[in-house]
Design an enzyme around this catalytic site. Structure first.
Site, PDB file in Angstrom:
ATOM      1  N   THR A   1       0.885  -1.157   0.000  1.00  0.00           N
ATOM      2  CA  THR A   1       0.000   0.000   0.000  1.00  0.00           C
ATOM      3  C   THR A   1       0.921   1.205   0.000  1.00  0.00           C
ATOM      4  OG1 THR A   1      -1.942  -0.915   1.127  1.00  0.00           O
ATOM      5  CG2 THR A   1      -1.428   1.336   1.665  1.00  0.00           C
TER       6      THR A   1
ATOM      7  N   ASP B   1      -8.556  -1.841   4.934  1.00  0.00           N
ATOM      8  CA  ASP B   1      -8.567  -0.701   5.856  1.00  0.00           C
ATOM      9  C   ASP B   1      -8.228   0.633   5.186  1.00  0.00           C
ATOM     10  OD1 ASP B   1      -5.963  -1.839   5.430  1.00  0.00           O
ATOM     11  OD2 ASP B   1      -5.210  -0.422   6.922  1.00  0.00           O
TER      12      ASP B   1
END
Ligand code: ASP
Length: 354
Positions: free
Chosen positions: A218, A249
């Site tokens: 990420t 998330d």
């Protein structure tokens, strides 16, 4: 005339003899403490070990991280806003094939790319997020547009893309995000999953057993501008071979991203399901705000605390309104970099100081 001459002679003589009588040096302007400006970025955490890199590969990753952090810092240095700094840094990482966001995003189970991103303004807790977009070149810009130009916080899938279209965002074919190394990872993950599923037909359980490298990667950034405003943003391709519209998330405010001038700014990377359940980004900032913890202590407590004990792996970058930076991770490595008005560019990949 005489007494005046004598007096002036005496003053001169005494000035030379004793510094207390010396003519006062011109008062120096009081050195004002510099207003802190700072930025930190990450490019994902996971099984990142030195032995897995050729020296050329390591150099290329370091260069990409350096470029991103310096692009972001340049915005701050020129007096720009923290939101613009993180957007600039994240765009560099999204456009790089090395990181799991934008170009270089992982493949879903079906072999496509579904991207998630979020952004938050520490001034007033405004936030924007997108999930499951397939054709927007820079999802962080779309998250920003959701924050700035819509009345919502989170848009998903086709609706998010329709909004992007109205906002005139650059669109690309889904294949633009393809890269050979992610393709290979997808093939491996699919084989493992399909073989395992033949036994139990339980995709979720089998996905749990996929090695960590398939679940991570990420990019994100946190920044503090000269007006004392914090901002945080995160962008990801999610998890290799994710299925059924899985969302991690990264686009969830409070889990993967959080910013509030009264506490801190956080961007997370790791096994998203755990980061959602443990509300990682907001938990760190709550400790800073309500328990008066430093960013170092709050980060350690959350990243090595109950979430880690439950099996949650990953890391975060944290920045407070004084410019203090912390970048803890409980994995082998985390791509990261930082720069502030008091600290030169730092780039790290593996454990400790490397
Ligand atoms: N947190 C991301 C997700 O679960 C992946 C990562 O950061 O490695 O989608």
């Amino acid at each position: 005339m005489r007494p005046i001459l004598i007096t002036s002679f005496l003053v001169t003589a005494l000035s030379v003899a004793h510094p207390a009588f010396a003519a006062k040096p011109e008062a120096k302007p009081e050195a004002k403490p510099e207003t802190p400006i700072a930025i930190a970025i990450h490019g994902g955490a996971g099984t990142i070990e030195k032995s897995r890199f050729t020296p050329e590969q390591e150099k290329a990753y370091r260069q990409a991280l350096k470029l991103a952090v310096e692009q972001g810092y340049k915005v701050l240095e020129q007096g720009g806003e923290s939101l613009d700094a993180i957007t600039a840094a994240i765009k560099v990482l999204e456009n790089s094939p090395f990181f799991n966001a934008g170009k270089g995003a992982v493949y879903t189970y079906e072999g496509a790319h579904e991207l998630d991103a979020s952004i938050m303004d520490g001034r007033d807790r405004r936030a924007g997020a997108v999930a499951g977009v397939k054709h927007v070149k820079n999802p962080i810009e779309l998250a920003r547009a959701v924050m700035d130009k819509s009345v919502h916080v989170m848009l998903s899938g086709e609706g998010a893309e329709e909004f992007a279209m109205r906002e005139g965002m650059p669109f690309v074919d889904n294949a633009y995000f393809d890269t050979p190394h992610r393709y290979e990872a997808w093939q491996k993950a699919r084989k493992k999953l399909d073989r395992a599923e033949q036994g139990t037909k339980d995709y979720q359980a089998k996905h749990e057993q996929l090695p960590l490298q398939f679940k991570m990667g990420t990019v994100g950034a946190v920044a503090l501008d000269k007006n004392g405003n914090l901002a945080a943003g995160t962008s990801t391709g999610g998890m290799t071979a994710k299925r059924f519209g899985r969302i991690g998330d990264s686009p969830i405010i409070g889990a993967g991203t959080f910013a509030d001038n009264d506490s801190c700014a956080v961007s997370a990377t790791g096994h998203g399901e755990y980061f959602i359940r443990y509300h990682v980004a907001a938990d760190i900032c709550a400790r800073v705000q309500y328990q008066d913890k430093s960013v170092v202590q709050a980060g350690q407590e959350v990243i090595f605390g109950p979430m880690f004990e439950a099996g949650g792996t990953g890391g975060v970058i944290i920045l407070d309104a004084q410019g203090n930076i912390s970048m803890p991770f409980n994995t082998k490595g985390m791509y990261r970099a930082s720069k502030s008005n008091t600290q030169p560019t730092y780039v790290g990949i593996f454990k400790a100081t490397d």
